[in-house]
Design a protein around this motif. Structure first.
Motif, PDB file in Angstrom:
ATOM      1  N   ARG A 195       0.825  -1.210   0.000  1.00  0.00           N
ATOM      2  CA  ARG A 195       0.000   0.000   0.000  1.00  0.00           C
ATOM      3  C   ARG A 195       0.862   1.264   0.000  1.00  0.00           C
ATOM      4  NH1 ARG A 195      -4.959   0.471   4.140  1.00  0.00           N
ATOM      5  NH2 ARG A 195      -5.641  -1.151   2.671  1.00  0.00           N
ATOM      6  N   ILE A 196       0.438   2.231  -0.816  1.00  0.00           N
ATOM      7  CA  ILE A 196       1.034   3.567  -0.761  1.00  0.00           C
ATOM      8  C   ILE A 196      -0.067   4.560  -0.373  1.00  0.00           C
ATOM      9  CG2 ILE A 196       2.895   3.089  -2.391  1.00  0.00           C
ATOM     10  CD1 ILE A 196       1.238   4.451  -4.559  1.00  0.00           C
ATOM     11  N   SER A 197       0.318   5.609   0.329  1.00  0.00           N
ATOM     12  CA  SER A 197      -0.645   6.622   0.766  1.00  0.00           C
ATOM     13  C   SER A 197      -0.046   8.000   0.554  1.00  0.00           C
ATOM     14  CB  SER A 197      -0.993   6.449   2.248  1.00  0.00           C
ATOM     15  OG  SER A 197      -1.604   5.197   2.481  1.00  0.00           O
ATOM     16  N   LEU A 205      -6.153  -0.922  -6.009  1.00  0.00           N
ATOM     17  CA  LEU A 205      -7.435  -0.754  -5.325  1.00  0.00           C
ATOM     18  C   LEU A 205      -7.294   0.469  -4.431  1.00  0.00           C
ATOM     19  CD1 LEU A 205     -10.042  -2.481  -5.430  1.00  0.00           C
ATOM     20  CD2 LEU A 205      -9.314  -3.527  -3.270  1.00  0.00           C
ATOM     21  N   ALA A 206      -8.061   1.529  -4.732  1.00  0.00           N
ATOM     22  CA  ALA A 206      -7.987   2.778  -3.970  1.00  0.00           C
ATOM     23  C   ALA A 206      -9.096   2.803  -2.929  1.00  0.00           C
ATOM     24  CB  ALA A 206      -8.112   3.973  -4.915  1.00  0.00           C
ATOM     25  N   TRP A 207      -8.744   3.236  -1.722  1.00  0.00           N
ATOM     26  CA  TRP A 207      -9.705   3.189  -0.609  1.00  0.00           C
ATOM     27  C   TRP A 207     -10.228   4.579  -0.287  1.00  0.00           C
ATOM     28  CZ3 TRP A 207     -11.528  -1.344   0.939  1.00  0.00           C
ATOM     29  CH2 TRP A 207     -10.796  -2.489   0.593  1.00  0.00           C
ATOM     30  N   VAL A 208     -11.569   4.730  -0.374  1.00  0.00           N
ATOM     31  CA  VAL A 208     -12.235   5.987  -0.036  1.00  0.00           C
ATOM     32  C   VAL A 208     -13.385   5.666   0.910  1.00  0.00           C
ATOM     33  CG1 VAL A 208     -13.471   8.006  -0.888  1.00  0.00           C
ATOM     34  CG2 VAL A 208     -11.671   6.965  -2.299  1.00  0.00           C
ATOM     35  N   ASP A 209     -13.307   6.187   2.137  1.00  0.00           N
ATOM     36  CA  ASP A 209     -14.362   5.969   3.136  1.00  0.00           C
ATOM     37  C   ASP A 209     -14.678   4.483   3.308  1.00  0.00           C
ATOM     38  OD1 ASP A 209     -14.573   8.745   3.460  1.00  0.00           O
ATOM     39  OD2 ASP A 209     -16.038   8.890   1.827  1.00  0.00           O
ATOM     40  N   GLY A 210     -13.613   3.660   3.330  1.00  0.00           N
ATOM     41  CA  GLY A 210     -13.771   2.229   3.582  1.00  0.00           C
ATOM     42  C   GLY A 210     -14.208   1.417   2.377  1.00  0.00           C
ATOM     43  N   ILE A 211     -14.381   2.045   1.229  1.00  0.00           N
ATOM     44  CA  ILE A 211     -14.791   1.348   0.003  1.00  0.00           C
ATOM     45  C   ILE A 211     -13.602   1.275  -0.945  1.00  0.00           C
ATOM     46  CG2 ILE A 211     -16.351   1.365  -1.987  1.00  0.00           C
ATOM     47  CD1 ILE A 211     -18.327   2.953  -0.259  1.00  0.00           C
ATOM     48  N   GLY A 212     -13.350   0.085  -1.505  1.00  0.00           N
ATOM     49  CA  GLY A 212     -12.249  -0.107  -2.433  1.00  0.00           C
ATOM     50  C   GLY A 212     -12.711   0.068  -3.877  1.00  0.00           C
ATOM     51  N   TYR A 213     -12.047   0.955  -4.614  1.00  0.00           N
ATOM     52  CA  TYR A 213     -12.366   1.187  -6.020  1.00  0.00           C
ATOM     53  C   TYR A 213     -11.206   0.704  -6.884  1.00  0.00           C
ATOM     54  CZ  TYR A 213     -16.079   4.302  -4.359  1.00  0.00           C
ATOM     55  OH  TYR A 213     -17.201   4.824  -3.735  1.00  0.00           O
ATOM     56  N   PRO A 214     -11.487  -0.067  -7.948  1.00  0.00           N
ATOM     57  CA  PRO A 214     -10.410  -0.412  -8.877  1.00  0.00           C
ATOM     58  C   PRO A 214      -9.733   0.870  -9.334  1.00  0.00           C
ATOM     59  CG  PRO A 214     -12.423  -1.598  -9.438  1.00  0.00           C
ATOM     60  CD  PRO A 214     -12.793  -0.587  -8.385  1.00  0.00           C
ATOM     61  N   ALA A 215      -8.417   0.829  -9.467  1.00  0.00           N
ATOM     62  CA  ALA A 215      -7.694   2.065  -9.764  1.00  0.00           C
ATOM     63  C   ALA A 215      -6.549   1.802 -10.737  1.00  0.00           C
ATOM     64  CB  ALA A 215      -7.143   2.681  -8.477  1.00  0.00           C
ATOM     65  N   ALA A 216      -6.379   2.720 -11.675  1.00  0.00           N
ATOM     66  CA  ALA A 216      -5.239   2.711 -12.586  1.00  0.00           C
ATOM     67  C   ALA A 216      -4.242   3.756 -12.106  1.00  0.00           C
ATOM     68  CB  ALA A 216      -5.691   3.021 -14.010  1.00  0.00           C
ATOM     69  N   LEU A 217      -3.003   3.346 -11.895  1.00  0.00           N
ATOM     70  CA  LEU A 217      -1.974   4.266 -11.415  1.00  0.00           C
ATOM     71  C   LEU A 217      -0.915   4.453 -12.480  1.00  0.00           C
ATOM     72  CD1 LEU A 217      -2.737   2.143  -8.885  1.00  0.00           C
ATOM     73  CD2 LEU A 217      -1.161   3.625  -7.681  1.00  0.00           C
ATOM     74  N   ASN A 218      -0.584   5.689 -12.747  1.00  0.00           N
ATOM     75  CA  ASN A 218       0.560   5.989 -13.604  1.00  0.00           C
ATOM     76  C   ASN A 218       1.657   6.574 -12.722  1.00  0.00           C
ATOM     77  OD1 ASN A 218       1.852   6.367 -16.320  1.00  0.00           O
ATOM     78  ND2 ASN A 218       1.896   8.467 -15.589  1.00  0.00           N
ATOM     79  N   LEU A 233      -5.284   9.594   0.501  1.00  0.00           N
ATOM     80  CA  LEU A 233      -5.745   8.470  -0.309  1.00  0.00           C
ATOM     81  C   LEU A 233      -4.752   7.325  -0.212  1.00  0.00           C
ATOM     82  CD1 LEU A 233      -7.913   7.512  -2.399  1.00  0.00           C
ATOM     83  CD2 LEU A 233      -6.366   8.343  -4.187  1.00  0.00           C
ATOM     84  N   SER A 234      -5.268   6.130   0.057  1.00  0.00           N
ATOM     85  CA  SER A 234      -4.436   4.924   0.114  1.00  0.00           C
ATOM     86  C   SER A 234      -4.778   4.024  -1.053  1.00  0.00           C
ATOM     87  CB  SER A 234      -4.671   4.172   1.433  1.00  0.00           C
ATOM     88  OG  SER A 234      -4.251   4.950   2.535  1.00  0.00           O
ATOM     89  N   VAL A 235      -3.732   3.449  -1.664  1.00  0.00           N
ATOM     90  CA  VAL A 235      -3.921   2.579  -2.819  1.00  0.00           C
ATOM     91  C   VAL A 235      -3.115   1.302  -2.628  1.00  0.00           C
ATOM     92  CG1 VAL A 235      -3.834   2.394  -5.331  1.00  0.00           C
ATOM     93  CG2 VAL A 235      -4.102   4.650  -4.261  1.00  0.00           C
ATOM     94  N   ASP A 236      -3.793   0.158  -2.714  1.00  0.00           N
ATOM     95  CA  ASP A 236      -3.124  -1.136  -2.704  1.00  0.00           C
ATOM     96  C   ASP A 236      -2.699  -1.466  -4.133  1.00  0.00           C
ATOM     97  OD1 ASP A 236      -3.595  -1.410  -0.011  1.00  0.00           O
ATOM     98  OD2 ASP A 236      -5.386  -2.642  -0.254  1.00  0.00           O
ATOM     99  N   LEU A 237      -1.410  -1.754  -4.327  1.00  0.00           N
ATOM    100  CA  LEU A 237      -0.900  -2.065  -5.662  1.00  0.00           C
ATOM    101  C   LEU A 237      -1.066  -3.561  -5.925  1.00  0.00           C
ATOM    102  CD1 LEU A 237       2.352   0.093  -5.705  1.00  0.00           C
ATOM    103  CD2 LEU A 237       0.060   0.701  -6.438  1.00  0.00           C
ATOM    104  N   LEU A 238      -1.771  -3.901  -7.009  1.00  0.00           N
ATOM    105  CA  LEU A 238      -2.091  -5.299  -7.299  1.00  0.00           C
ATOM    106  C   LEU A 238      -1.189  -5.922  -8.352  1.00  0.00           C
ATOM    107  CD1 LEU A 238      -5.999  -5.052  -7.328  1.00  0.00           C
ATOM    108  CD2 LEU A 238      -4.482  -5.571  -5.401  1.00  0.00           C
ATOM    109  N   ALA A 239      -0.859  -5.166  -9.423  1.00  0.00           N
ATOM    110  CA  ALA A 239      -0.049  -5.749 -10.493  1.00  0.00           C
ATOM    111  C   ALA A 239       0.491  -4.665 -11.409  1.00  0.00           C
ATOM    112  CB  ALA A 239      -0.878  -6.732 -11.308  1.00  0.00           C
ATOM    113  N   PHE A 240       1.638  -4.944 -12.023  1.00  0.00           N
ATOM    114  CA  PHE A 240       2.186  -4.091 -13.070  1.00  0.00           C
ATOM    115  C   PHE A 240       1.397  -4.370 -14.350  1.00  0.00           C
ATOM    116  CE2 PHE A 240       5.115  -3.458 -16.643  1.00  0.00           C
ATOM    117  CZ  PHE A 240       5.589  -2.181 -16.385  1.00  0.00           C
ATOM    118  N   VAL A 241       0.975  -3.320 -15.050  1.00  0.00           N
ATOM    119  CA  VAL A 241       0.151  -3.476 -16.257  1.00  0.00           C
ATOM    120  C   VAL A 241       0.978  -3.275 -17.521  1.00  0.00           C
ATOM    121  CG1 VAL A 241      -1.823  -2.530 -17.534  1.00  0.00           C
ATOM    122  CG2 VAL A 241      -1.978  -2.865 -15.056  1.00  0.00           C
ATOM    123  N   ARG A 242       1.733  -2.180 -17.580  1.00  0.00           N
ATOM    124  CA  ARG A 242       2.538  -1.915 -18.784  1.00  0.00           C
ATOM    125  C   ARG A 242       3.547  -0.804 -18.510  1.00  0.00           C
ATOM    126  NH1 ARG A 242       1.024   2.914 -21.070  1.00  0.00           N
ATOM    127  NH2 ARG A 242      -1.107   3.658 -20.616  1.00  0.00           N
TER     128      ARG A 242
END
Length: 311
Positions: free
Chosen positions: A188-190, A226-239, A269-278
């Motif tokens: 996780r990064i925040s 997966l980005a966390w907002v108010d306890g809800i996880g949203y799929p997220a694309a990170l560059n 904002l906290s984001v769990d990193l799941l996988a490298f995409v490209r």
């Protein structure tokens, strides 16, 4: 679980079982040791305490050798609390503390400050000035004071002992899914959401620009998370990195939350990193970039759904 930064507040937890370490990342090896700690504490009917340091001792001894962190103190506390620990004691490291001999460390910290009834450590535990003390010496001292002492065995993955340094190498290489396997949880990064150039919004993919991230960032590229907002996880694309399509050489961390509508400015904002995409690359124009982003979003949505099904 209580997070304590001052020994004056530690009184309710004196006389418990203690594990001492940096616990950076709270990986599988740490988790095994802390689970052993909880089991012994419950058996003795005393509190289970994890003791860590802020700053880490190496920051005072050799600041140039301080590795980038895998977890903030707050994230460390969250992960440790999930294992049933009663107290996380964050010891304020200073030079006087670092000058303690192993014997003085045992008397001053373990016996007087903590009044420990038992200790649980890993096989590579060292303590005292210049790391002169090891688990064998700690076991000897504990036995001399009728104190329970246990060494939790190392945990291995891929034929190698799980360690924070090995996980750092994985994350630096972008192998965030492999790192998650060794951690036992997603990396996780925040950071704080700040105003950006708003190019993502023009393209139809609004992004939150993260600043002030205190932990290790993976190599440049596009990641699914997966980005966390108010306890809800949203799929997220990170560059992570620059934006060569617009000749923007400034390093940025941009997060597009898939399916989220709302204002995130100035929020943490906290984001769990799941996988490298490209890899990050230059596209011919904004239309080609937009098409690629649509593909990224579809892939990351499927990735997040796959992870959710596993849990």
């Amino acid at each position: 679980m209580r997070l304590i930064r001052d020994l004056d507040d530690f009184e309710p937890f004196r006389g418990g079982v203690v594990s001492i370490g940096n616990f950076d990342g709270v990986h599988l090896g740490h988790r095994s040791m802390l689970q052993t700690l909880v089991s012994l504490a419950r058996k003795l009917n005393v509190p289970a305490t994890a003791m860590t340091f802020d700053p880490p001792p190496v920051a005072l001894i050799a600041p140039e050798r301080v590795p980038p962190r895998l977890s903030t103190v707050e994230r460390k506390a969250e992960l440790i609390a999930s294992l049933g620990i009663d107290c996380l004691l964050v010891y304020p490291t200073n030079r006087e503390f670092l000058r303690l001999s192993p014997q003085d460390f045992f008397e001053t910290i373990v016996r007087q400050s903590l009044a420990a009834r038992g200790l649980v450590e890993g096989p590579n535990f060292f303590f005292g000035r210049d790391r002169q003390g090891d688990v064998e010496l700690m076991a000897e001292m504990a036995a001399g004071h009728a104190m329970e002492f246990a060494v939790a065995p190392a945990v291995e993955r891929e034929g190698t002992v799980v360690s924070s340094s090995a996980i750092r190498r994985m994350i630096a290489a972008g192998e965030v899914d492999r790192a998650a396997d060794w951690l036992g949880h997603p990396y996780r990064i925040s950071g704080q959401v700040r105003t950006g150039a708003a190019r993502g919004r023009v393209l139809g993919f609004p992004t939150a620009n993260l600043e002030g991230v205190e932990t290790l960032l993976p190599r440049e590229g596009v990641y699914g998370g997966l980005a966390w907002v108010d306890g809800i996880g949203y799929p997220a694309a990170l560059n992570i990195g620059t934006n060569p399509t617009f000749a923007d050489g400034n390093f940025k961390l941009e997060v597009h939350l898939i399916g989220y509508e709302g204002d995130l400015y100035d929020r943490q904002l906290s984001v769990d990193l799941l996988a490298f995409v490209r890899e990050t690359r230059k596209f011919a124009d904004a239309d080609e970039l937009r098409d690629r982003l649509q593909q990224d979003v579809s892939q990351i949505r499927r990735l997040a759904e796959s992870v959710a099904e596993k849990h």
